[in-house]
Design a protein around this motif. Sequence first.
Motif, PDB file in Angstrom:
ATOM      1  N   VAL A  13      -3.809 -16.105 -14.001  1.00  0.00           N
ATOM      2  CA  VAL A  13      -4.918 -15.166 -13.783  1.00  0.00           C
ATOM      3  C   VAL A  13      -4.469 -13.775 -14.222  1.00  0.00           C
ATOM      4  CG1 VAL A  13      -6.258 -13.956 -11.997  1.00  0.00           C
ATOM      5  CG2 VAL A  13      -6.022 -16.446 -11.903  1.00  0.00           C
ATOM      6  N   PHE A  14      -3.289 -13.381 -13.785  1.00  0.00           N
ATOM      7  CA  PHE A  14      -2.773 -12.055 -14.121  1.00  0.00           C
ATOM      8  C   PHE A  14      -2.591 -11.917 -15.630  1.00  0.00           C
ATOM      9  CE2 PHE A  14       0.127  -8.622 -14.686  1.00  0.00           C
ATOM     10  CZ  PHE A  14      -0.044  -7.771 -13.606  1.00  0.00           C
ATOM     11  N   ASN A  15      -1.860 -12.850 -16.223  1.00  0.00           N
ATOM     12  CA  ASN A  15      -1.502 -12.700 -17.634  1.00  0.00           C
ATOM     13  C   ASN A  15      -2.685 -12.919 -18.575  1.00  0.00           C
ATOM     14  OD1 ASN A  15       1.068 -12.025 -16.889  1.00  0.00           O
ATOM     15  ND2 ASN A  15       1.954 -14.026 -17.329  1.00  0.00           N
ATOM     16  N   ASP A  16      -3.677 -13.700 -18.140  1.00  0.00           N
ATOM     17  CA  ASP A  16      -4.849 -13.922 -18.994  1.00  0.00           C
ATOM     18  C   ASP A  16      -5.773 -12.708 -19.019  1.00  0.00           C
ATOM     19  OD1 ASP A  16      -3.958 -16.417 -19.525  1.00  0.00           O
ATOM     20  OD2 ASP A  16      -5.427 -17.502 -18.310  1.00  0.00           O
ATOM     21  N   HIS A  17      -5.765 -11.930 -17.945  1.00  0.00           N
ATOM     22  CA  HIS A  17      -6.768 -10.869 -17.827  1.00  0.00           C
ATOM     23  C   HIS A  17      -6.237  -9.446 -17.919  1.00  0.00           C
ATOM     24  CE1 HIS A  17     -10.087 -13.562 -16.985  1.00  0.00           C
ATOM     25  NE2 HIS A  17      -9.290 -14.233 -16.162  1.00  0.00           N
ATOM     26  N   VAL A  18      -5.052  -9.230 -17.363  1.00  0.00           N
ATOM     27  CA  VAL A  18      -4.585  -7.849 -17.266  1.00  0.00           C
ATOM     28  C   VAL A  18      -4.090  -7.380 -18.630  1.00  0.00           C
ATOM     29  CG1 VAL A  18      -2.837  -6.357 -16.240  1.00  0.00           C
ATOM     30  CG2 VAL A  18      -4.076  -8.000 -14.815  1.00  0.00           C
ATOM     31  N   ARG A  19      -4.778  -6.404 -19.196  1.00  0.00           N
ATOM     32  CA  ARG A  19      -4.433  -5.918 -20.533  1.00  0.00           C
ATOM     33  C   ARG A  19      -4.149  -4.410 -20.522  1.00  0.00           C
ATOM     34  NH1 ARG A  19      -3.572 -10.232 -21.558  1.00  0.00           N
ATOM     35  NH2 ARG A  19      -4.811 -11.853 -22.531  1.00  0.00           N
ATOM     36  N   GLY A  20      -5.179  -3.651 -20.268  1.00  0.00           N
ATOM     37  CA  GLY A  20      -5.084  -2.200 -20.433  1.00  0.00           C
ATOM     38  C   GLY A  20      -4.469  -1.488 -19.246  1.00  0.00           C
ATOM     39  N   ALA A  21      -4.757  -0.195 -19.151  1.00  0.00           N
ATOM     40  CA  ALA A  21      -4.184   0.625 -18.089  1.00  0.00           C
ATOM     41  C   ALA A  21      -4.978   0.472 -16.784  1.00  0.00           C
ATOM     42  CB  ALA A  21      -4.193   2.074 -18.527  1.00  0.00           C
ATOM     43  N   VAL A  22      -4.277   0.650 -15.689  1.00  0.00           N
ATOM     44  CA  VAL A  22      -4.919   0.625 -14.365  1.00  0.00           C
ATOM     45  C   VAL A  22      -5.768   1.889 -14.237  1.00  0.00           C
ATOM     46  CG1 VAL A  22      -4.509   0.632 -11.866  1.00  0.00           C
ATOM     47  CG2 VAL A  22      -2.942  -0.605 -13.396  1.00  0.00           C
ATOM     48  N   ARG A  23      -7.049   1.720 -13.969  1.00  0.00           N
ATOM     49  CA  ARG A  23      -7.937   2.883 -13.831  1.00  0.00           C
ATOM     50  C   ARG A  23      -7.938   3.416 -12.398  1.00  0.00           C
ATOM     51  NH1 ARG A  23      -7.400   4.666 -18.321  1.00  0.00           N
ATOM     52  NH2 ARG A  23      -8.211   3.411 -20.044  1.00  0.00           N
ATOM     53  N   ALA A  24      -7.893   2.501 -11.451  1.00  0.00           N
ATOM     54  CA  ALA A  24      -7.920   2.931 -10.046  1.00  0.00           C
ATOM     55  C   ALA A  24      -7.253   1.875  -9.170  1.00  0.00           C
ATOM     56  CB  ALA A  24      -9.356   3.140  -9.592  1.00  0.00           C
ATOM     57  N   VAL A  25      -6.645   2.343  -8.096  1.00  0.00           N
ATOM     58  CA  VAL A  25      -6.045   1.435  -7.107  1.00  0.00           C
ATOM     59  C   VAL A  25      -6.825   1.634  -5.814  1.00  0.00           C
ATOM     60  CG1 VAL A  25      -3.958   0.893  -5.794  1.00  0.00           C
ATOM     61  CG2 VAL A  25      -3.774   1.654  -8.175  1.00  0.00           C
ATOM     62  N   ARG A  26      -7.423   0.587  -5.315  1.00  0.00           N
ATOM     63  CA  ARG A  26      -8.170   0.699  -4.055  1.00  0.00           C
ATOM     64  C   ARG A  26      -7.491  -0.160  -2.994  1.00  0.00           C
ATOM     65  NH1 ARG A  26     -12.717   0.020  -7.619  1.00  0.00           N
ATOM     66  NH2 ARG A  26     -13.110  -2.047  -6.771  1.00  0.00           N
ATOM     67  N   VAL A  27      -6.936   0.505  -2.007  1.00  0.00           N
ATOM     68  CA  VAL A  27      -6.286  -0.229  -0.920  1.00  0.00           C
ATOM     69  C   VAL A  27      -7.307  -0.352   0.199  1.00  0.00           C
ATOM     70  CG1 VAL A  27      -4.401  -0.217   0.748  1.00  0.00           C
ATOM     71  CG2 VAL A  27      -4.005   0.609  -1.575  1.00  0.00           C
ATOM     72  N   ARG A  28      -7.740  -1.568   0.463  1.00  0.00           N
ATOM     73  CA  ARG A  28      -8.753  -1.804   1.496  1.00  0.00           C
ATOM     74  C   ARG A  28      -8.125  -2.000   2.861  1.00  0.00           C
ATOM     75  NH1 ARG A  28     -12.525   0.548  -1.092  1.00  0.00           N
ATOM     76  NH2 ARG A  28     -13.608  -0.649  -2.696  1.00  0.00           N
ATOM     77  N   PHE A  75       2.003 -14.514  -1.238  1.00  0.00           N
ATOM     78  CA  PHE A  75       0.670 -14.934  -0.824  1.00  0.00           C
ATOM     79  C   PHE A  75       0.633 -15.578   0.561  1.00  0.00           C
ATOM     80  CE2 PHE A  75       1.036 -14.530  -5.348  1.00  0.00           C
ATOM     81  CZ  PHE A  75      -0.060 -13.741  -5.651  1.00  0.00           C
ATOM     82  N   GLY A  76       1.769 -15.570   1.230  1.00  0.00           N
ATOM     83  CA  GLY A  76       1.803 -16.035   2.621  1.00  0.00           C
ATOM     84  C   GLY A  76       1.196 -17.406   2.793  1.00  0.00           C
ATOM     85  N   MET A  77       0.300 -17.525   3.764  1.00  0.00           N
ATOM     86  CA  MET A  77      -0.351 -18.809   4.052  1.00  0.00           C
ATOM     87  C   MET A  77      -1.732 -18.913   3.412  1.00  0.00           C
ATOM     88  SD  MET A  77       1.574 -20.536   6.275  1.00  0.00           S
ATOM     89  CE  MET A  77       0.580 -21.515   7.409  1.00  0.00           C
ATOM     90  N   THR A  78      -2.351 -17.768   3.142  1.00  0.00           N
ATOM     91  CA  THR A  78      -3.775 -17.807   2.770  1.00  0.00           C
ATOM     92  C   THR A  78      -4.112 -16.907   1.576  1.00  0.00           C
ATOM     93  OG1 THR A  78      -4.146 -16.054   4.407  1.00  0.00           O
ATOM     94  CG2 THR A  78      -4.589 -18.303   5.132  1.00  0.00           C
ATOM     95  N   GLY A  79      -3.088 -16.399   0.877  1.00  0.00           N
ATOM     96  CA  GLY A  79      -3.366 -15.406  -0.158  1.00  0.00           C
ATOM     97  C   GLY A  79      -3.793 -16.002  -1.489  1.00  0.00           C
ATOM     98  N   SER A  80      -4.419 -15.149  -2.302  1.00  0.00           N
ATOM     99  CA  SER A  80      -4.744 -15.538  -3.681  1.00  0.00           C
ATOM    100  C   SER A  80      -4.912 -14.282  -4.525  1.00  0.00           C
ATOM    101  CB  SER A  80      -6.025 -16.378  -3.730  1.00  0.00           C
ATOM    102  OG  SER A  80      -7.140 -15.583  -3.405  1.00  0.00           O
ATOM    103  N   LEU A  81      -5.021 -14.502  -5.809  1.00  0.00           N
ATOM    104  CA  LEU A  81      -5.237 -13.409  -6.743  1.00  0.00           C
ATOM    105  C   LEU A  81      -6.465 -13.770  -7.572  1.00  0.00           C
ATOM    106  CD1 LEU A  81      -3.730 -10.764  -7.375  1.00  0.00           C
ATOM    107  CD2 LEU A  81      -2.539 -11.972  -9.188  1.00  0.00           C
ATOM    108  N   GLU A  82      -7.443 -12.897  -7.577  1.00  0.00           N
ATOM    109  CA  GLU A  82      -8.704 -13.203  -8.246  1.00  0.00           C
ATOM    110  C   GLU A  82      -8.994 -12.137  -9.288  1.00  0.00           C
ATOM    111  OE1 GLU A  82     -10.368 -15.908  -7.119  1.00  0.00           O
ATOM    112  OE2 GLU A  82      -9.065 -16.222  -5.366  1.00  0.00           O
TER     113      GLU A  82
END
Length: 263
Positions: A13-28, A75-82
């Motif tokens: 998921v990371f390598n297929d999609h992440v290309r350009g620069a990070v525009r913003a970091v939102r920590v929820r 990702f602990g027990m329940t994590g994922s990357l979307e």
Amino acid sequence: MPELADVEGFRRVFNDHVRGAVRAVRVRDAQVVRHTSRRTLAKALEGQRFDAARRHGKWLIAPVHGSDDAVLLHFGMTGSLEWADAHEQEHRHDRVVLAFDDGELRYRDMRKLEGLHLTRGDTARDRVLGDLGVDATEVTREHLYDLLAHRDRQVKAVLMDQYEIAGLGTLLVDEILWRARIHPRTRASALSAQDCGRLHARMRTVLRHAIDAGRVPPRDSWLTGHRDDDPGTCPRCGSTLSHGRVGSRSTAWCSRCQPEPNK
Ligand SMILES: [Zn+2]
């Protein structure tokens, strides 16, 4: 629970999609941000690009291009990357979102047992990763035999120990032991060279299929496809499956295909 195969999926998921620069970091949810503050994280990442992410065991390591910084994800027990379109509503368990021009990378985790680390420099990175064992995809047959021959513990406990071999969780280990016809409570040191050779070969096969699938696939011909049935039948011999705790982990096996040691 994410194991090596799931984290391989997140790496794609990371390598297929992440290309350009990070525009913003939102920590929820700042609780998942480790070894740094939300401000430092944003400052370190905004405007930066990433190099290709790699995986070690259950960790995903994303180096920041042209620096010693890296983002480490567990990702602990329940994590994922979307990966999601920016217009797509965030999930309530999205804890950290990295926004790019063409979409967003969302670190999602319900239970927040682990998190996202920002490490600066090799030493800091190594400190987080600790003394992880060799990645399960890189274990040679000789290494496996040497390791198990010197461990007076149950084979499942050794295989699950991230400091011995990194990446295997309960689903992968149960599947591999079932295929190798080894009872999960067998003492590691009691396995013969032949047992270890079979274990290694089955490990390679299971990992290959699981990595392709991005998870341990619950196929009909796999133990994993039946372990959640109550009680379920062995897809190889048709016997009723056994369930119990080995170490502290819930475990499934076939008492006929995997006879209890010393019986
Ligand atoms: Zn069986």
